[in-house]
Design an enzyme around this catalytic site. Structure first.
Site, short mmCIF file in Angstrom:
data_model
loop_
_atom_site.label_atom_id
_atom_site.label_comp_id
_atom_site.label_asym_id
_atom_site.label_seq_id
_atom_site.Cartn_x
_atom_site.Cartn_y
_atom_site.Cartn_z
N LYS A 35 0.84 -1.20 0.00
CA LYS A 35 0.00 0.00 0.00
C LYS A 35 0.87 1.25 0.00
CE LYS A 35 -0.44 0.01 5.05
NZ LYS A 35 -1.36 0.04 6.20
N TYR A 253 19.13 28.77 9.54
CA TYR A 253 18.03 29.61 10.01
C TYR A 253 17.89 29.54 11.53
CZ TYR A 253 16.45 30.02 5.17
OH TYR A 253 16.36 30.30 3.83
#
Length: 356
Positions: A35, A253
């Site tokens: 899946k 950052y």
């Protein structure tokens, strides 16, 4: 020229992992669960490595049809069943097996015009509380399904919620036995964790998913040591820059990482837009030139930074393994507060993938 980031799917590892499942459940048939596009590995890419299975389990009709187009003539199980009457036309045309977990589905199947009976896996809710009939209502559902002209073989199934944890499976097995008492038919209970650790649940069919891809059902690498499972995906890139920091210099950052002394850091062509978790904290493991080191600073959209202190010879072009044959995906996932399943499924479409 493309970025140096790519994922490699190891066909031999898939075949090995299927063989491991057979070794653990030698008397059972196997639904290899593919899946979610084979847990992010790619349905077409994993098919050659898993084609020795007895059947494939998945969710989407489109993926089931694709398996038929790839040449698979054996059983295909729709693990969630179907959602509307038109789905049954596809099930009939492509000879699919479907889970059946509700009166609504059963009603649609009773009303369908079919060329042949549809094999079903009648699902019992034994404690997961997602899909299925309760043990008290299961016999009535089975009798109704057995009487339906459009229903062929009926396999009895359930799904475990804690096969990889302390609670285990006993309470659900007891509920299953209570609900299925006196009902003939094949049984399918075991997921990956139960395939490895609960042999009494194997019965006629097992449904291994995550172990097909070489990761741990519990999310802990140590739990599958000695099983012989092998990682089926390697996500790798290269250093595209190297910076030398002085004490007090920061990286990335938010300046979240501050150098405690002079050090070299490497910039890797991989970021959260590629599927690498943005939440990866300082210390998340990574392999540079075969040496284990750590992520430092925040993960950016397209890049992340790593400590090169343990790898003094590393430079631009050095190979970086984000996870794979040298670094278990569960180690990375655990550092990030998630599971290997999610990392596999999150690899972005922009990442080139090849099978070998």
């Amino acid at each position: 020229m493309p970025r140096p980031l790519s994922a490699t799917i190891h066909t031999s590892a898939l075949a090995n992992n299927l063989a491991v499942a057979r070794r653990y459940a030698p008397k059972s048939k196997i639904w290899a669960v593919v899946k979610a596009n084979a847990y992010g590995h790619g349905l077409a890419r994993v098919f050659p490595g898993l084609r020795a299975t007895d059947g494939f389990g998945l969710l989407d009709l489109e993926e089931a049809v694709k398996l038929r187009e790839l040449g698979w003539a054996g059983p295909i199980l729709l693990l969630e069943g179907f959602f509307r009457p038109t789905d049954i036309d596809v099930i009939d045309r492509y000879s699919l097996t479907t889970a059946l977990h509700s009166d609504e589905q059963l009603r649609m199947l009773e009303m369908a015009r079919l060329s042949k009976p549809v094999n079903i896996q009648l699902k019992m809710n034994t404690g997961m509380n997602r899909l299925g009939y309760t043990p008290e209502k299961f016999r009535a559902a089975w009798e109704r399904a057995r009487a339906a002209q459009g229903v062929g073989q009926i396999t009895l199934m359930t799904h475990f919620s804690d096969a990889d944890g302390d609670r285990g499976v006993d309470y659900q097995v007891q509920a299953f036995e209570r609900g299925a008492q006196g009902i003939a038919g094949a049984r399918s209970l075991a997921n990956s964790a139960a395939t490895l650790w609960h042999p009494a649940t194997h019965f006629d069919w097992v449904r291994p998913g995550i172990i097909m891809y070489g990761a741990s059902p519990s999310g802990v690498t140590a739990a599958i040591e000695g099983t012989g499972l092998q990682p089926a995906m390697t996500l790798a890139s290269e250093l595209i820059a190297v910076q030398t920091l002085s004490e007090g210099h920061t990286v990335g950052y938010g300046s979240s990482f501050k150098a405690r002394g002079s050090m070299r850091i490497g910039v890797v062509a991989c970021g959260y837009a590629d599927g690498y978790p943005r939440v990866a904290p300082e210390g998340t493991p990574v392999i540079v030139d075969g040496v284990r080191t750590r992520v430092v600073g925040r993960v950016s959209m397209d890049m992340l930074t790593v400590d090169l202190t343990p790898v003094p010879t590393a430079n631009v072009g050095s190979r970086v393994e984000l996870w794979g044959t040298s670094l278990p995906i569960d180690d990375v996932a655990q550092a990030c507060g998630t599971i290997g399943y999610e990392l596999m499924c999150a690899v972005a479409p922009r990442v080139p993938v090849r099978a070998e």
